[in-house]
Design a protein around this motif. Structure first.
Motif, PDB file in Angstrom:
ATOM      1  N   VAL A  44      46.561  21.942   1.256  1.00  0.00           N
ATOM      2  CA  VAL A  44      46.867  23.197   0.579  1.00  0.00           C
ATOM      3  C   VAL A  44      45.576  23.992   0.389  1.00  0.00           C
ATOM      4  N   ARG A  45      45.574  25.215   0.890  1.00  0.00           N
ATOM      5  CA  ARG A  45      44.408  26.084   0.702  1.00  0.00           C
ATOM      6  C   ARG A  45      44.542  26.856  -0.612  1.00  0.00           C
ATOM      7  N   THR A  46      45.729  27.315  -0.902  1.00  0.00           N
ATOM      8  CA  THR A  46      45.964  28.001  -2.162  1.00  0.00           C
ATOM      9  C   THR A  46      47.450  27.997  -2.511  1.00  0.00           C
ATOM     10  N   ARG A  47      47.714  28.090  -3.814  1.00  0.00           N
ATOM     11  CA  ARG A  47      49.094  28.138  -4.291  1.00  0.00           C
ATOM     12  C   ARG A  47      49.241  29.360  -5.168  1.00  0.00           C
ATOM     13  N   ARG A  48      50.286  30.126  -4.943  1.00  0.00           N
ATOM     14  CA  ARG A  48      50.559  31.266  -5.808  1.00  0.00           C
ATOM     15  C   ARG A  48      51.954  31.088  -6.381  1.00  0.00           C
ATOM     16  N   ASP A  49      52.038  31.138  -7.685  1.00  0.00           N
ATOM     17  CA  ASP A  49      53.342  30.968  -8.326  1.00  0.00           C
ATOM     18  C   ASP A  49      53.957  32.320  -8.637  1.00  0.00           C
ATOM     19  N   SER A  50      55.242  32.417  -8.452  1.00  0.00           N
ATOM     20  CA  SER A  50      55.952  33.644  -8.798  1.00  0.00           C
ATOM     21  C   SER A  50      56.908  33.344  -9.939  1.00  0.00           C
ATOM     22  N   LYS A  51      57.011  34.298 -10.856  1.00  0.00           N
ATOM     23  CA  LYS A  51      57.959  34.102 -11.951  1.00  0.00           C
ATOM     24  C   LYS A  51      59.395  34.248 -11.471  1.00  0.00           C
ATOM     25  N   GLY A  52      59.524  34.675 -10.224  1.00  0.00           N
ATOM     26  CA  GLY A  52      60.850  34.716  -9.621  1.00  0.00           C
ATOM     27  C   GLY A  52      61.405  33.320  -9.405  1.00  0.00           C
ATOM     28  N   GLY A  53      60.612  32.301  -9.762  1.00  0.00           N
ATOM     29  CA  GLY A  53      61.123  30.939  -9.662  1.00  0.00           C
ATOM     30  C   GLY A  53      60.758  30.237  -8.368  1.00  0.00           C
ATOM     31  N   PHE A  54      59.675  30.680  -7.742  1.00  0.00           N
ATOM     32  CA  PHE A  54      59.246  29.976  -6.532  1.00  0.00           C
ATOM     33  C   PHE A  54      57.735  30.083  -6.372  1.00  0.00           C
ATOM     34  N   SER A  55      57.188  29.235  -5.486  1.00  0.00           N
ATOM     35  CA  SER A  55      55.747  29.202  -5.236  1.00  0.00           C
ATOM     36  C   SER A  55      55.463  29.433  -3.761  1.00  0.00           C
ATOM     37  N   PHE A  56      54.304  30.023  -3.510  1.00  0.00           N
ATOM     38  CA  PHE A  56      53.828  30.172  -2.134  1.00  0.00           C
ATOM     39  C   PHE A  56      52.691  29.187  -1.935  1.00  0.00           C
ATOM     40  N   LEU A  57      52.776  28.402  -0.872  1.00  0.00           N
ATOM     41  CA  LEU A  57      51.684  27.510  -0.523  1.00  0.00           C
ATOM     42  C   LEU A  57      51.096  27.955   0.807  1.00  0.00           C
TER      43      LEU A  57
END
Length: 482
Positions: A44-57
């Motif tokens: 994993v280089r980076t993780r971005r969390d969204s309050k929409g209920g999902f994460s981007f990896l």
RNA sequence: UCCGGAGUGGCGCAAUGGUAGCGCAAUCGGCUGUUAACCGAUGGGUUACAAGUUCGAAUCUUGUCUCCGGAGCCA
């Protein structure tokens, strides 16, 4: 190993042929149609969390420069339990659907159905942050720097160069030769040797105050090779054309961006080649490698052109499109003497060309690679062929703009008497070279060869400024960690 | 090895004799189909090491170590 067949491939092997269920990211990016079921594994280089209920990896597995974007819905079975552990640096396995992306910035993305974590990485302690790091710092964490964009790109380019070196020579009938790592032959002029011994350094055996090497492992003084050339000549005198590609060691206290104590060198040696043939081969060789890299490492090269050296693409193209300038040493000296440029070192016939001179010639006068040949015999090693003038030898150096010397080579002296005389003139002991001399006693032939510093090539192609950043684990004075 | 420059929170840097700051990262909270994300807050440093000068040293002196740039040696 729980997955014994994971790494087994049938020949011919390529990225698409695989026994395991895992798909490499590079292969996936080549797929523009949706795939219902794929598995990707990487770091994993980076993780971005969204309050929409999902994460981007952002996931990278080293197969290519680009990261893959993974979408993980937080309601995914078991994901909440491992979410905290999926941080920059952690290693995961993701199974899901390869689908067109509704977001901007990427056309396809991996929509996860299952995420497994192999190994987490405590973000408070993991030394690689999701930010830029200096190359100096990355050298201190050489075990983790392969996970950076730059190091990944360097290593992929390095690998391709190694591959095409073998391809170039094999396509031309050269035989790949493994010359010894441990040797007694000090290839004169090549540099200081690292000594190899099993003697107890606390109580070295001595006779008459001198170290008694007859008690050493090999019964004589030995060191790590500084060049495979002399041994290479032996096999060129039987197989016609050979090349070596192996580690080389120099115990010089060199602290520059172009020197390593342990580096890899390519040394072709060819029977029946004169100096012109030798220069032709060197030029063809370099052009072959550059053109192959531009063709097969375009994504990584684009990265170097954007982030490391904005002129690198143009430089390589320009080299491919032009003949190398070939210039006599004497003419080079004339040119330097005539020039209005101010040099720190004076130029006189008989002196070595200084780095400033080489740079002036390749960067300002000719603006392309140059090959300087026919150097004064006094400043070159004994094995180089003496010209008819008796003053110069058939030596040649290929000089690249910015980098300087990348290739050094020569036609070799094949005449026994002349060689013997040169050895004596240089105060060397001809008995040490008895087997080398024998090549001239029995079926001697004109022959030539050169040496190319592999890391310098990688440096030049990538535009990387420091040679320590183009080798996995650099060895320099005071540095052999990792 | 020689010449020059540098070593300050995890990283990159500022403070040139007077209570050590900023950006990024990290942590917590907010916001968002995000993407070098963004906004707010919080924690984090015996200033490479040793000795010295001074009322007082990150800052001046000496030594050591390490790094960077250039040179030599070379590939």
């Amino acid at each position: 190993m729980t997955t014994p067949f994971r790494c087994l491939h049938l020949y011919p092997c390529n990225d698409n042929m695989k026994k395991s269920k895992r798909t490499k990211i590079k292969v996936l990016f080549a797929q523009s149609v949706e795939l219902e079921e794929v598995t990707v594994e990487g770091w994993v280089r980076t993780r971005r969390d969204s309050k929409g209920g999902f994460s981007f990896l952002e996931l990278n597995d080293g197969s290519c420069l680009k990261n893959i974007q993974v979408i993980v819905d937080h309601t995914l079975d078991g994901f909440r339990d491992i979410q905290e552990e999926i941080t920059t640096g952690s290693c995961v396995s993701v199974q899901g659907k390869w689908a067109t992306s509704p977001g901007k910035g990427q056309s396809m993305e991996l929509q996860a159905r299952q995420v497994k974590i192999y190994g987490s990485a405590d973000p408070e302690k993991y030394p690689l942050q999701k930010k830029r790091h200096s190359f100096e710092y990355l050298r201190e964490i050489a075990h983790l720097r392969p996970r950076t964009n730059t190091m990944g790109a360097v290593m992929r380019v390095r690998n391709r160069l190694a591959y095409s070196i073998h391809r170039f020579f094999n396509e031309r009938g050269f035989v790949y030769l493994n010359t010894p790592i441990i040797t007694t032959s000090d290839c004169e002029g090549a540099g200081e040797m690292f000594q190899v011994t099993t003697l107890d350094l606390d109580k070295v055996p001595k006779t008459d105050g001198q170290v008694d090497y007859s008690q050493d492992f090999f019964g004589g003084k030995t060191g790590l090779t500084v060049s495979g050339q002399l041994e290479g000549e032996v096999f060129a005198m039987a197989l016609s054309e050979i090349y070596t590609f192996g580690p080389t060691f120099r115990a010089e206290n060199s602290n520059t961006s172009r020197h390593l104590a342990e580096f890899w060198m390519v040394e072709p040696e060819m029977a029946f080649y004169d100096l012109d043939d030798n220069m032709d081969l060197a030029e063809e060789f370099i052009k072959f490698l550059l053109s192959d890299i531009l063709e097969h490492c375009s994504e990584d090269m684009e990265f170097f052109n954007q982030r490391i050296d904005k002129t690198i693409h143009a430089t390589l193209k320009q080299i491919l499109d032009n003949e190398f300038e070939r210039i006599h040493y004497s003419d080079a000296i004339h040119l330097l003497q005539k020039s209005k440029e101010k040099f720190v070192y004076a130029t006189e016939w008989g002196c070595n060309l200084q780095a400033e001179h080489e740079r002036y010639l390749s960067e300002k006068v000719f603006k392309k690679p140059i090959i300087v040949f026919n150097y004064p015999e006094a400043i070159k090693p004994f094995y180089m062929k003496l010209n008819e003038d008796g003053e110069t030898v058939r030596a040649m150096d290929v000089l690249l703009p910015k980098l300087g010397e990348i290739i050094g080579g020569s036609q070799r002296e094949e005449n026994y008497e002349v060689l013997l005389k040169r050895i004596e003139q240089k105060d060397l002991n001809s008995e040490d070279y008895w087997w080398y001399m024998d090549l001239r006693r029995f079926g001697s032939a004109p022959h030539s060869g050169f040496g190319l510093g592999f890391e310098r090539l990688v440096q030049f192609v990538t535009g990387m400024e420091n040679i320590r950043d183009v080798i996995p684990f650099p060895r320099t004075p005071k540095h052999a960690t990792f």
